[in-house]
Design an enzyme around this catalytic site. Structure first.
Site, PDB file in Angstrom:
ATOM      1  N   LYS A  40       0.840  -1.205   0.000  1.00 23.33           N
ATOM      2  CA  LYS A  40       0.000   0.000   0.000  1.00 23.33           C
ATOM      3  C   LYS A  40       0.874   1.254   0.000  1.00 23.33           C
ATOM      4  CE  LYS A  40      -1.693   1.521   4.021  1.00 23.33           C
ATOM      5  NZ  LYS A  40      -1.241   2.886   4.351  1.00 23.33           N
ATOM      6  N   ASN A  41       1.899   1.271   0.863  1.00 20.60           N
ATOM      7  CA  ASN A  41       2.716   2.475   1.029  1.00 20.60           C
ATOM      8  C   ASN A  41       3.735   2.677  -0.089  1.00 20.60           C
ATOM      9  OD1 ASN A  41       1.213   3.006   3.224  1.00 20.60           O
ATOM     10  ND2 ASN A  41       2.739   2.370   4.723  1.00 20.60           N
ATOM     11  N   ARG A  57      -4.624  10.398   4.853  1.00 24.72           N
ATOM     12  CA  ARG A  57      -3.562  11.397   4.984  1.00 24.72           C
ATOM     13  C   ARG A  57      -2.600  11.366   3.810  1.00 24.72           C
ATOM     14  NH1 ARG A  57      -2.128  13.406   9.191  1.00 24.72           N
ATOM     15  NH2 ARG A  57       0.004  13.406   8.494  1.00 24.72           N
ATOM     16  N   CYS A  76      -4.410  12.307  13.372  1.00 27.53           N
ATOM     17  CA  CYS A  76      -5.135  11.033  13.269  1.00 27.53           C
ATOM     18  C   CYS A  76      -4.960  10.277  14.574  1.00 27.53           C
ATOM     19  CB  CYS A  76      -4.666  10.236  12.064  1.00 27.53           C
ATOM     20  SG  CYS A  76      -3.153   9.317  12.343  1.00 27.53           S
ATOM     21  N   ARG A  81       0.889  14.183  13.657  1.00 26.26           N
ATOM     22  CA  ARG A  81       1.453  13.950  12.314  1.00 26.26           C
ATOM     23  C   ARG A  81       1.414  15.185  11.425  1.00 26.26           C
ATOM     24  NH1 ARG A  81      -0.832   8.493  10.031  1.00 26.26           N
ATOM     25  NH2 ARG A  81       1.068   8.550   8.795  1.00 26.26           N
ATOM     26  N   PRO A  82       2.114  16.256  11.802  1.00 26.78           N
ATOM     27  CA  PRO A  82       2.129  17.471  10.985  1.00 26.78           C
ATOM     28  C   PRO A  82       2.835  17.232   9.651  1.00 26.78           C
ATOM     29  CG  PRO A  82       3.804  17.568  12.699  1.00 26.78           C
ATOM     30  CD  PRO A  82       3.012  16.314  12.952  1.00 26.78           C
ATOM     31  N   ASP A 116       4.752  19.880   8.343  1.00 28.85           N
ATOM     32  CA  ASP A 116       5.587  21.094   8.279  1.00 28.85           C
ATOM     33  C   ASP A 116       6.881  20.862   7.520  1.00 28.85           C
ATOM     34  OD1 ASP A 116       7.495  20.790  11.288  1.00 28.85           O
ATOM     35  OD2 ASP A 116       6.081  19.328  10.472  1.00 28.85           O
ATOM     36  N   LEU A 117       7.455  19.655   7.634  1.00 30.32           N
ATOM     37  CA  LEU A 117       8.727  19.401   6.957  1.00 30.32           C
ATOM     38  C   LEU A 117       8.545  19.343   5.438  1.00 30.32           C
ATOM     39  CD1 LEU A 117      10.161  16.706   9.413  1.00 30.32           C
ATOM     40  CD2 LEU A 117      10.625  19.171   9.380  1.00 30.32           C
ATOM     41  N   ASP A 175       4.819   0.389  12.205  1.00 33.80           N
ATOM     42  CA  ASP A 175       3.603  -0.246  11.689  1.00 33.80           C
ATOM     43  C   ASP A 175       3.507  -1.721  12.074  1.00 33.80           C
ATOM     44  OD1 ASP A 175       3.514   1.619   8.524  1.00 33.80           O
ATOM     45  OD2 ASP A 175       3.039   2.180  10.589  1.00 33.80           O
ATOM     46  N   ILE A 208       8.315   6.717  17.037  1.00 28.83           N
ATOM     47  CA  ILE A 208       7.877   7.425  15.823  1.00 28.83           C
ATOM     48  C   ILE A 208       6.566   8.193  16.038  1.00 28.83           C
ATOM     49  CG2 ILE A 208       7.318   7.171  13.362  1.00 28.83           C
ATOM     50  CD1 ILE A 208      10.162   6.280  13.933  1.00 28.83           C
ATOM     51  N   ARG A 244      -8.512  -0.770   4.881  1.00 29.49           N
ATOM     52  CA  ARG A 244      -7.737   0.281   4.223  1.00 29.49           C
ATOM     53  C   ARG A 244      -6.382  -0.219   3.755  1.00 29.49           C
ATOM     54  NH1 ARG A 244      -6.954   5.559   7.434  1.00 29.49           N
ATOM     55  NH2 ARG A 244      -5.763   5.849   5.506  1.00 29.49           N
TER      56      ARG A 244
HETATM   57  C1  EPZ Z   1       4.437   6.824   6.603  1.00 27.74           C
HETATM   58  O1  EPZ Z   1       3.648   7.884   7.136  1.00 27.74           O
HETATM   59  C2  EPZ Z   1       3.501   5.629   6.457  1.00 27.74           C
HETATM   60  N1  EPZ Z   1       2.411   5.996   5.562  1.00 27.74           N
HETATM   61  C3  EPZ Z   1       2.938   5.239   7.826  1.00 27.74           C
HETATM   62  O2  EPZ Z   1       2.177   4.046   7.675  1.00 27.74           O
HETATM   63  C4  EPZ Z   1       4.078   4.937   8.773  1.00 27.74           C
HETATM   64  O3  EPZ Z   1       3.561   4.726  10.069  1.00 27.74           O
HETATM   65  C5  EPZ Z   1       5.046   6.124   8.831  1.00 27.74           C
HETATM   66  O4  EPZ Z   1       5.496   6.477   7.507  1.00 27.74           O
HETATM   67  C6  EPZ Z   1       6.295   5.812   9.645  1.00 27.74           C
HETATM   68  O5  EPZ Z   1       6.958   4.701   9.148  1.00 27.74           O
HETATM   69  C7  EPZ Z   1       2.639   5.976   4.212  1.00 27.74           C
HETATM   70  O6  EPZ Z   1       3.698   5.683   3.710  1.00 27.74           O
HETATM   71  C8  EPZ Z   1       1.470   6.342   3.354  1.00 27.74           C
HETATM   72  P1  EPZ Z   1       6.428  10.194   8.670  1.00 27.74           P
HETATM   73  P2  EPZ Z   1       4.190   9.388   7.157  1.00 27.74           P
HETATM   74  O7  EPZ Z   1       6.278  11.486   7.962  1.00 27.74           O
HETATM   75  O8  EPZ Z   1       5.068   9.622   6.000  1.00 27.74           O
HETATM   76  C9  EPZ Z   1       6.831  13.461  12.139  1.00 27.74           C
HETATM   77  C10 EPZ Z   1       0.280   2.642   7.767  1.00 27.74           C
HETATM   78  O9  EPZ Z   1      -0.193   2.051   8.747  1.00 27.74           O
HETATM   79  N2  EPZ Z   1       6.705  14.473  11.067  1.00 27.74           N
HETATM   80  O10 EPZ Z   1       7.596   9.352   8.320  1.00 27.74           O
HETATM   81  O11 EPZ Z   1       3.023  10.260   7.362  1.00 27.74           O
HETATM   82  C11 EPZ Z   1       5.542  12.654  12.323  1.00 27.74           C
HETATM   83  O12 EPZ Z   1       4.643  13.322  13.154  1.00 27.74           O
HETATM   84  C12 EPZ Z   1       0.771   4.099   7.932  1.00 27.74           C
HETATM   85  O13 EPZ Z   1       0.398   2.139   6.661  1.00 27.74           O
HETATM   86  C13 EPZ Z   1       6.771  15.811  11.391  1.00 27.74           C
HETATM   87  O14 EPZ Z   1       6.929  16.178  12.545  1.00 27.74           O
HETATM   88  O15 EPZ Z   1       5.078   9.359   8.479  1.00 27.74           O
HETATM   89  C14 EPZ Z   1       6.040  11.356  12.897  1.00 27.74           C
HETATM   90  O16 EPZ Z   1       6.199  11.475  14.271  1.00 27.74           O
HETATM   91  C15 EPZ Z   1       0.394   4.675   9.260  1.00 27.74           C
HETATM   92  N3  EPZ Z   1       6.640  16.724  10.386  1.00 27.74           N
HETATM   93  C16 EPZ Z   1       7.412  11.209  12.233  1.00 27.74           C
HETATM   94  O17 EPZ Z   1       7.797  12.489  11.763  1.00 27.74           O
HETATM   95  C17 EPZ Z   1       6.470  16.346   9.066  1.00 27.74           C
HETATM   96  O18 EPZ Z   1       6.358  17.209   8.181  1.00 27.74           O
HETATM   97  C18 EPZ Z   1       7.453  10.209  11.074  1.00 27.74           C
HETATM   98  O19 EPZ Z   1       6.375  10.479  10.235  1.00 27.74           O
HETATM   99  C19 EPZ Z   1       6.420  14.976   8.771  1.00 27.74           C
HETATM  100  C20 EPZ Z   1       6.544  14.050   9.785  1.00 27.74           C
END
Ligand code: EPZ
Length: 442
Positions: free
Chosen positions: A22-23, A95, A119, A124-125, A127-128, A315, A337, A407
């Site tokens: 999916k991802n 998202r 969520c 999960r902002p 901002d980056l 995950d 995470i 999902r």
């Molecule tokens: C991806 O989400 C996956 N989703 C998530 O899988 C997975 O849990 C996550 O990566 C971590 O491995 C998809 O690939 C579609 P991140 P993502 O940005 O990209 C913080 C599932 O079950 N952060 O790597 O949204 C954030 O809050 C889903 O399939 C910021 O602060 O996760 C988190 O604590 C759930 N600012 C950390 O970084 C930002 O701009 C990692 O989040 C972006 C992220």
């Protein structure tokens, strides 16, 4: 709302085949927006999130064609982007819609994408994602719940992002994917440091290279992308789903069965396999696409900390917690995470598990004799953890609100039944079926 009814206590035996990731399919679909030419995707999992993404692409103006319903193969043609917008109604259900931001900015130089909001598992902002795009010359304001982004006209090709040197404060998977796609059509070179190394990121880089992008360093923490004027169409088969494979590995271990996981990539599961061996579960890498898991003589407790790839995936945390409830001793789990990813713990405690949660740390004492009851799911992976708990609980477990699991897991009931689980789906009134969503996308 559909529910699952599980009668626990059956050891799983046989072979289960893993679907596409999916991802990986989600960013691959978004990447089709980068070109006016046809993009063919294969091995796409038949899960709800991909239906949502195809509806979003259709909303933006792409033609999304499939040959069967639900679809494993997609033909996406984004000849023109009639609306560089990702509306709240779609983004609120998924998202990952944020993955259209990079391609829209790269291709159209303008985008209006609803902010995903928080969520169940955390704030999960994004901002980056935004600060990186600003480094590439985008002007971004957020108002009324939307990200309004644009690049002012410059040079021969109007609105074009510029290459930049970006260092992510934190490793972000979709953030890395968004910038990878944005930089592929930018002017000049982008260097992205502290990038995500997840296999799904590498899969996207490989697809983009097939479209004509110049990318190196994927799989490492530093990506280099030299932007090109134009990308062309391609054909791509997404990688197998390592989280689905990991979920079945733990299902085999927790039920004390003998399960072969086929069509997976064992090296993508290095941390999971290593952790399971530490708990005493015999693991066998049969070949490049197959892992076998067998009954442990004694399931031993082992501490676990979630990390970015190649560490133990967040995950997989809920599924591991279910296993830890059956292990002898105390397992300390640390979630690094996501700040709120223990909603499954209280439901497992209702089944008789001994778990205490304090902030990002959960302590599980085992073994506990779980007994079936009705449990609520809060998110996709929590649901998977509760299914595993239900497989070892005595009596009947009813898992409510399984639309969460739909999902991201293709045919999980059929796959589990295929290896001996006593599980059934109880249909109830509720969210739209796959059928109607895809018809809308045509
Ligand atoms: C991806 O989400 C996956 N989703 C998530 O899988 C997975 O849990 C996550 O990566 C971590 O491995 C998809 O690939 C579609 P991140 P993502 O940005 O990209 C913080 C599932 O079950 N952060 O790597 O949204 C954030 O809050 C889903 O399939 C910021 O602060 O996760 C988190 O604590 C759930 N600012 C950390 O970084 C930002 O701009 C990692 O989040 C972006 C992220």
């Amino acid at each position: 709302m559909d529910k699952f009814l599980i009668r626990g206590g059956k050891a799983l035996r046989g072979t289960v085949k893993v679907s596409g990731a999916k991802n990986s399919a989600l960013p691959a679909m978004a990447a089709a927006l980068l070109t006016a030419e046809p993009v063919k995707l294969h091995n796409v999992p038949k899960v709800r999130d991909l239906i949502t993404m195809s509806k979003l692409l259709a909303f933006i103006g792409a033609r999304v064609s499939v040959t069967e319903l639900p679809a494993g193969d997609y033909l996406i043609e984004a000849r023109a982007l009639n609306d560089a917008e990702a509306p709240y109604d779609l983004v609120k259900t998924m998202r990952a819609s944020i993955l259209t931001l990079g391609p829209l900015m790269a291709r159209a130089g303008v985008a209006r994408v609803s902010l995903p909001g928080g969520c169940a598992i955390g704030a999960r902002p994004v901002d980056l994602h935004l600060s990186a795009l600003e480094k590439m010359g985008a002007e971004i304001v957020t108002s009324h719940g939307y990200i309004e982004a644009k690049v002012h006209g410059n040079g021969s090709r109007g609105r074009r992002l510029k290459g930049a040197h970006i260092v992510f404060e934190k490793i972000t998977v979709t953030g890395t994917e968004n910038i990878l796609m944005a930089a592929a059509l930018a002017e000049g070179e982008t260097i992205l440091e502290n990038a995500a190394r997840e296999p799904e990121v590498t899969d996207l880089a490989e697809m983009l290279r097939k479209m004509g992008a110049q990318i190196s360093g994927d799989g490492s923490s530093t990506l280099r992308i030299r932007g090109v004027e134009k990308l062309h169409g391609t054909e791509h088969s997404v990688i197998p789903d390592r989280i689905e494979a990991g979920t079945f590995l733990l299902a085999g271990a927790i039920t004390g069965g003998d399960l072969t996981i086929a069509n997976c990539v064992p090296e993508h599961l290095g941390a999971v396999v290593a952790k399971m061996e530490q708990t005493g579960v015999p693991m066998e890498i049969v070949d490049k696409t197959t892992i076998r898991v067998r009954r442990a003589k004694k399931l031993a407790a082992s501490d676990m900390t979630t990390e970015e790839y190649p560490g133990f995936a967040t995950d997989m945390q809920a599924q591991y917690m279910a296993l830890a409830t059956q292990a002898e001793g105390t397992s300390a789990i640390t979630e690094t995470i996501c700040e709120n990813r223990y909603l499954h713990a209280s439901e497992m405690m209702r089944m008789g598990a001994h778990i205490s949660v304090e902030g990002r740390r959960a302590v599980v004492r085992g073994p506990a004799a779980l007994s079936g009851t009705t449990v609520q799911t809060s998110d996709l992976r929590a649901s998977a953890g509760l299914v595993l708990a239900g497989l070892v609980a005595s009596g009947e477990t009813i898992i409510d609100r399984v639309y969460h699991i739909d999902r991201g897991y293709e045919g999980i009931v059929e796959k589990l039944r295929g290896v001996g689980a006593n599980i059934e789906r109880i249909h109830g009134p509720g969210p739209e079926t796959k059928q109607s969503a895809l018809t809308a996308a045509r």
